[in-house]
Scaffold this motif. Structure first.
Motif, PDB file in Angstrom:
ATOM      1  N   VAL A 119       0.838  -1.205   0.000  1.00  0.00           N
ATOM      2  CA  VAL A 119       0.000   0.000   0.000  1.00  0.00           C
ATOM      3  C   VAL A 119       0.876   1.258   0.000  1.00  0.00           C
ATOM      4  CG1 VAL A 119      -1.742   1.303   1.281  1.00  0.00           C
ATOM      5  CG2 VAL A 119      -1.893  -1.178   1.148  1.00  0.00           C
ATOM      6  N   ALA A 120       1.950   1.232   0.808  1.00  0.00           N
ATOM      7  CA  ALA A 120       2.836   2.401   0.890  1.00  0.00           C
ATOM      8  C   ALA A 120       3.521   2.658  -0.453  1.00  0.00           C
ATOM      9  CB  ALA A 120       3.876   2.200   1.984  1.00  0.00           C
ATOM     10  N   ALA A 121       3.951   1.592  -1.122  1.00  0.00           N
ATOM     11  CA  ALA A 121       4.637   1.766  -2.411  1.00  0.00           C
ATOM     12  C   ALA A 121       3.684   2.371  -3.436  1.00  0.00           C
ATOM     13  CB  ALA A 121       5.183   0.436  -2.911  1.00  0.00           C
ATOM     14  N   TYR A 122       2.436   1.881  -3.433  1.00  0.00           N
ATOM     15  CA  TYR A 122       1.469   2.399  -4.408  1.00  0.00           C
ATOM     16  C   TYR A 122       1.115   3.861  -4.117  1.00  0.00           C
ATOM     17  CZ  TYR A 122      -2.829   3.241  -6.886  1.00  0.00           C
ATOM     18  OH  TYR A 122      -3.779   3.812  -7.679  1.00  0.00           O
ATOM     19  N   THR A 123       0.701   4.138  -2.873  1.00  0.00           N
ATOM     20  CA  THR A 123       0.283   5.514  -2.569  1.00  0.00           C
ATOM     21  C   THR A 123       1.471   6.465  -2.689  1.00  0.00           C
ATOM     22  OG1 THR A 123       0.579   5.029  -0.238  1.00  0.00           O
ATOM     23  CG2 THR A 123      -1.651   4.937  -1.055  1.00  0.00           C
ATOM     24  N   GLY A 124       2.632   6.043  -2.183  1.00  0.00           N
ATOM     25  CA  GLY A 124       3.814   6.905  -2.258  1.00  0.00           C
ATOM     26  C   GLY A 124       4.193   7.229  -3.684  1.00  0.00           C
ATOM     27  N   SER A 125       4.128   6.236  -4.572  1.00  0.00           N
ATOM     28  CA  SER A 125       4.543   6.503  -5.948  1.00  0.00           C
ATOM     29  C   SER A 125       3.521   7.375  -6.664  1.00  0.00           C
ATOM     30  CB  SER A 125       4.813   5.209  -6.713  1.00  0.00           C
ATOM     31  OG  SER A 125       3.624   4.651  -7.175  1.00  0.00           O
ATOM     32  N   VAL A 126       2.233   7.114  -6.438  1.00  0.00           N
ATOM     33  CA  VAL A 126       1.222   7.935  -7.106  1.00  0.00           C
ATOM     34  C   VAL A 126       1.313   9.394  -6.634  1.00  0.00           C
ATOM     35  CG1 VAL A 126      -1.254   8.339  -7.372  1.00  0.00           C
ATOM     36  CG2 VAL A 126      -0.336   6.046  -7.641  1.00  0.00           C
ATOM     37  N   ILE A 127       1.502   9.585  -5.319  1.00  0.00           N
ATOM     38  CA  ILE A 127       1.634  10.963  -4.817  1.00  0.00           C
ATOM     39  C   ILE A 127       2.904  11.605  -5.357  1.00  0.00           C
ATOM     40  CG2 ILE A 127       1.897  12.399  -2.751  1.00  0.00           C
ATOM     41  CD1 ILE A 127       0.214  10.307  -1.248  1.00  0.00           C
ATOM     42  N   GLY A 128       4.040  10.875  -5.263  1.00  0.00           N
ATOM     43  CA  GLY A 128       5.319  11.422  -5.741  1.00  0.00           C
ATOM     44  C   GLY A 128       5.274  11.768  -7.224  1.00  0.00           C
ATOM     45  N   LEU A 129       4.662  10.887  -8.027  1.00  0.00           N
ATOM     46  CA  LEU A 129       4.595  11.125  -9.473  1.00  0.00           C
ATOM     47  C   LEU A 129       3.664  12.290  -9.797  1.00  0.00           C
ATOM     48  CD1 LEU A 129       4.503   7.424 -10.679  1.00  0.00           C
ATOM     49  CD2 LEU A 129       6.311   9.074 -11.142  1.00  0.00           C
ATOM     50  N   SER A 130       2.538  12.384  -9.078  1.00  0.00           N
ATOM     51  CA  SER A 130       1.613  13.489  -9.335  1.00  0.00           C
ATOM     52  C   SER A 130       2.274  14.823  -9.021  1.00  0.00           C
ATOM     53  CB  SER A 130       0.344  13.346  -8.493  1.00  0.00           C
ATOM     54  OG  SER A 130      -0.234  12.085  -8.714  1.00  0.00           O
ATOM     55  N   LEU A 131       3.044  14.853  -7.916  1.00  0.00           N
ATOM     56  CA  LEU A 131       3.728  16.092  -7.557  1.00  0.00           C
ATOM     57  C   LEU A 131       4.777  16.444  -8.611  1.00  0.00           C
ATOM     58  CD1 LEU A 131       4.169  15.502  -3.718  1.00  0.00           C
ATOM     59  CD2 LEU A 131       2.607  17.110  -4.811  1.00  0.00           C
ATOM     60  N   ALA A 132       5.493  15.437  -9.101  1.00  0.00           N
ATOM     61  CA  ALA A 132       6.507  15.688 -10.136  1.00  0.00           C
ATOM     62  C   ALA A 132       5.839  16.244 -11.391  1.00  0.00           C
ATOM     63  CB  ALA A 132       7.261  14.405 -10.464  1.00  0.00           C
ATOM     64  N   ARG A 133       4.719  15.638 -11.779  1.00  0.00           N
ATOM     65  CA  ARG A 133       4.007  16.090 -12.980  1.00  0.00           C
ATOM     66  C   ARG A 133       3.538  17.532 -12.815  1.00  0.00           C
ATOM     67  NH1 ARG A 133      -0.853  12.392 -14.148  1.00  0.00           N
ATOM     68  NH2 ARG A 133      -1.612  13.465 -12.314  1.00  0.00           N
ATOM     69  N   LYS A 134       3.063  17.869 -11.616  1.00  0.00           N
ATOM     70  CA  LYS A 134       2.592  19.227 -11.345  1.00  0.00           C
ATOM     71  C   LYS A 134       3.737  20.242 -11.510  1.00  0.00           C
ATOM     72  CE  LYS A 134      -0.665  21.059  -7.895  1.00  0.00           C
ATOM     73  NZ  LYS A 134      -0.627  22.396  -8.155  1.00  0.00           N
ATOM     74  N   ARG A 135       4.930  19.855 -11.045  1.00  0.00           N
ATOM     75  CA  ARG A 135       6.060  20.781 -11.113  1.00  0.00           C
ATOM     76  C   ARG A 135       6.600  20.961 -12.521  1.00  0.00           C
ATOM     77  NH1 ARG A 135       7.836  23.096  -6.035  1.00  0.00           N
ATOM     78  NH2 ARG A 135       7.478  21.485  -4.473  1.00  0.00           N
ATOM     79  N   LEU A 136       6.463  19.918 -13.352  1.00  0.00           N
ATOM     80  CA  LEU A 136       7.126  19.947 -14.657  1.00  0.00           C
ATOM     81  C   LEU A 136       6.294  20.639 -15.734  1.00  0.00           C
ATOM     82  CD1 LEU A 136       8.731  16.420 -14.391  1.00  0.00           C
ATOM     83  CD2 LEU A 136       9.936  18.595 -14.433  1.00  0.00           C
ATOM     84  N   PHE A 137       5.091  21.087 -15.361  1.00  0.00           N
ATOM     85  CA  PHE A 137       4.290  21.898 -16.276  1.00  0.00           C
ATOM     86  C   PHE A 137       3.911  23.199 -15.563  1.00  0.00           C
ATOM     87  CE2 PHE A 137       3.722  17.646 -17.861  1.00  0.00           C
ATOM     88  CZ  PHE A 137       3.679  17.793 -19.233  1.00  0.00           C
ATOM     89  N   ASN A 138       3.759  24.289 -16.312  1.00  0.00           N
ATOM     90  CA  ASN A 138       3.316  25.526 -15.674  1.00  0.00           C
ATOM     91  C   ASN A 138       1.783  25.597 -15.686  1.00  0.00           C
ATOM     92  OD1 ASN A 138       2.556  26.339 -18.212  1.00  0.00           O
ATOM     93  ND2 ASN A 138       4.312  27.678 -18.539  1.00  0.00           N
ATOM     94  N   HIS A 139       1.229  26.722 -15.236  1.00  0.00           N
ATOM     95  CA  HIS A 139      -0.233  26.804 -15.116  1.00  0.00           C
ATOM     96  C   HIS A 139      -0.927  26.804 -16.475  1.00  0.00           C
ATOM     97  CE1 HIS A 139       0.899  30.952 -15.857  1.00  0.00           C
ATOM     98  NE2 HIS A 139      -0.363  31.217 -16.150  1.00  0.00           N
ATOM     99  N   ARG A 140      -0.174  27.043 -17.559  1.00  0.00           N
ATOM    100  CA  ARG A 140      -0.769  26.961 -18.897  1.00  0.00           C
ATOM    101  C   ARG A 140      -0.549  25.585 -19.537  1.00  0.00           C
ATOM    102  NH1 ARG A 140       1.907  32.653 -20.448  1.00  0.00           N
ATOM    103  NH2 ARG A 140       0.240  34.054 -19.781  1.00  0.00           N
ATOM    104  N   GLU A 141      -0.210  24.605 -18.707  1.00  0.00           N
ATOM    105  CA  GLU A 141       0.051  23.247 -19.182  1.00  0.00           C
ATOM    106  C   GLU A 141       1.117  23.235 -20.271  1.00  0.00           C
ATOM    107  OE1 GLU A 141      -2.970  20.421 -19.371  1.00  0.00           O
ATOM    108  OE2 GLU A 141      -4.150  21.339 -17.784  1.00  0.00           O
ATOM    109  N   GLN A 142       2.122  24.096 -20.118  1.00  0.00           N
ATOM    110  CA  GLN A 142       3.261  24.105 -21.035  1.00  0.00           C
ATOM    111  C   GLN A 142       4.418  23.410 -20.328  1.00  0.00           C
ATOM    112  OE1 GLN A 142       3.279  28.337 -21.196  1.00  0.00           O
ATOM    113  NE2 GLN A 142       2.164  28.446 -23.135  1.00  0.00           N
ATOM    114  N   PRO A 143       5.158  22.566 -21.046  1.00  0.00           N
ATOM    115  CA  PRO A 143       6.255  21.849 -20.395  1.00  0.00           C
ATOM    116  C   PRO A 143       7.344  22.811 -19.940  1.00  0.00           C
ATOM    117  CG  PRO A 143       6.262  21.459 -22.765  1.00  0.00           C
ATOM    118  CD  PRO A 143       5.016  22.214 -22.465  1.00  0.00           C
ATOM    119  N   CYS A 144       7.794  22.694 -18.695  1.00  0.00           N
ATOM    120  CA  CYS A 144       8.973  23.442 -18.282  1.00  0.00           C
ATOM    121  C   CYS A 144      10.013  22.446 -17.786  1.00  0.00           C
ATOM    122  CB  CYS A 144       8.645  24.529 -17.266  1.00  0.00           C
ATOM    123  SG  CYS A 144       7.276  24.194 -16.177  1.00  0.00           S
ATOM    124  N   PHE A 145      10.367  21.504 -18.664  1.00  0.00           N
ATOM    125  CA  PHE A 145      11.412  20.539 -18.303  1.00  0.00           C
ATOM    126  C   PHE A 145      12.415  20.427 -19.422  1.00  0.00           C
ATOM    127  CE2 PHE A 145       7.486  18.326 -19.587  1.00  0.00           C
ATOM    128  CZ  PHE A 145       7.884  17.666 -20.733  1.00  0.00           C
TER     129      PHE A 145
END
Lengths: 251, 204
Positions: free
Chosen positions: A225-251
């Motif tokens: 359970v920890a691996a699943y929830t941790g990875s989904v949260i970690g990946l969602s946060l990474a995805r949020k950071r790698l795009f700006n508010h206009r959904e343009q890639p900033c990576f």
């Protein structure tokens, strides 16, 4: 069991190191240094836990758990090759949100005790951190590396009218899979090919095999359970950071 | 219809331009001048700053990005999706996106799949020119109102180039507001298709 036994086990490592040096295999230095490090770290852990259990203080317990969590986030960051700004904070958030609630739940499940049972909470959270951090960081690394390498593919989906979630869906799914692979694989072989380390320790320490198996079952389910929830949260946060508010890639 | 003022590009330049409804434009400029970056920035794909950026008098920032991009449709000269797809799979790939839910365009690519012998072919086995044909077919099934076409015929033979140009012109006639901006290095193609925009003239 005394220091002589540890010295004997260490002697075997030394023998390997000598052979490795003679045959020029390479890892002799790491074998010796890392073995000594493990001895020091585990002895330190033994003393510290003894001290903490003796005080039975909730404040100390939570402080130590927090230090372990921060350390784990630092380790995770260093294992992720393809970094981004804010990675450490995201690792910490993902770890705290996924592992802390599970450590509380786990403490309750194991003895029906409330969460402040210091002598169950601390080992449990350490175990969860140790078993999930590697998988989660592998998944996040796959994601951040993957969307940079396949930037043109992501751009093509965005250009077609995909949201940032749709445009990175395939890489996201593969990354979750990668995060879960270590625990999924070990679940398959557990008890057939391998005896988990924690269970071995318990049996060697005098627990009944049935009791050890019961603990192990709870632990392995919590790790999944920890691996699943941790990875989904970690990946969602990474995805949020790698795009700006206009959904343009900033990576 | 599409209006930008002092739109910053990744290379630091700023451009201003306006595309009028129903018009055809050909963008020309030397290699590396930033034509692709301009098209991608117009489609809202790259971070930028601007003093004005609007489509149909509605500000860029008031659009949902997926909606804006499906209308101002940027089409790359080469696809970067998986080459293991068949031609048919490639054509319907975008339809799994939320924005195309319940979407049907009047255009059916079936006839062209047969005519150009693309039926059942795997992308990896096709030439660059054949993939460009598929990309054009795919584009016309979507709901672009302004097509930003980045060297769409650069790998096609003469005959296919003319067929594709005719296809785009036919698409344009489907609605009086339909507009396209096409990047080309060919003077002849530019003359055939529409108003020539010189990249250096757009810099503000």
């Amino acid at each position: 069991m005394n220091y002589l036994h540890i010295a004997l086990a260490l002697g075997l490592v030394g023998l390997c190191a000598l052979i490795s040096k003679w045959k020029e295999h390479g890892p002799e230095k790491d074998l010796v240094i890392n073995s000594l490090r493990a001895i020091i770290q585990l002895s330190f852990l033994g003393f510290t836990l003894t001290w903490i259990f003796a005080h039975n203080s909730v404040a100390i317990c939570l402080a130590v758990a927090m230090i372990m969590t921060v350390n784990s986030a630092i380790q995770a960051r260093s294992r992720i090759k393809s970094k981004y700004k804010g990675l450490f904070l995201d690792n910490l958030t993902a770890t705290v949100l996924s592992i802390w609630p599970l450590a509380f739940i786990g403490t309750f499940l194991i003895e029906g005790e409330p969460w402040w049972s210091v002598d169950h909470f601390l080992p449990l959270i350490g175990m969860l951190l140790g078993n999930t951090m590697n998988g989660i960081s592998m998944g996040v690394d796959h994601f951040t590396h993957g969307i940079r390498e396949k930037k043109e593919e992501v751009l093509e989906w965005l250009a077609l009218g995909g949201t940032k979630i749709e445009s990175t869906r395939d890489i996201f799914r593969r990354s979750v899979r990668i995060s879960l692979t270590p625990i999924l694989n070990s679940m398959l072989t557990m008890g057939i090919v391998s005896i988990p380390g924690g269970m071995t320790g318990q049996i060697l320490g005098g627990s009944s095999p049935m009791k050890a198996a019961f603990f192990q079952i709870i632990i392995v389910l919590l790790v999944a359970v920890a691996a699943y929830t941790g990875s989904v949260i970690g990946l969602s946060l990474a995805r949020k950071r790698l795009f700006n508010h206009r959904e343009q890639p900033c990576f | 219809m599409l209006l930008v003022k002092d739109l910053s590009l990744l290379n630091g330049r700023k451009v201003s331009l306006e595309l009028l409804p129903g018009h055809s434009y050909v963008l020309q400029g030397p290699n590396g001048s930033g034509k692709t970056v301009l098209l991608r920035t117009l489609a809202g794909l790259y971070p930028s700053t601007f003093t004005a950026f609007s489509y149909k008098r509605k500000n860029f920032d008031d659009y949902r990005m997926d909606d804006f991009r499906s209308k101002i449709l940027y089409v790359s000269s080469a696809t970067h999706l998986s080459l293991e797809m068949t031609a048919e799979e490639y054509l319907v790939a975008p339809l799994k996106l939320e924005i195309y839910k319940n979407h049907t365009s009047g255009f059916s690519p079936d006839e062209y799949l047969s005519r150009w012998e693309l039926r059942g072919k795997i992308l990896a086995h096709l030439s660059s020119g054949q993939r460009q044909l598929l990309t054009i077919l795919r584009t016309l099934t979507l709901k672009g109102e302004i097509l930003l076409l980045d060297e769409p015929t650069s790998h096609m033979d003469k005959e296919k180039t003319l067929e594709v140009e005719a296809l785009i012109k036919t698409w344009q006639k489907g609605d009086p507001e339909r507009t396209f901006l096409l990047v080309s290095h060919s003077e002849v193609q530019a003359k055939r298709l529409g108003t020539v925009l010189e990249f250096s003239d757009l810099i503000s």
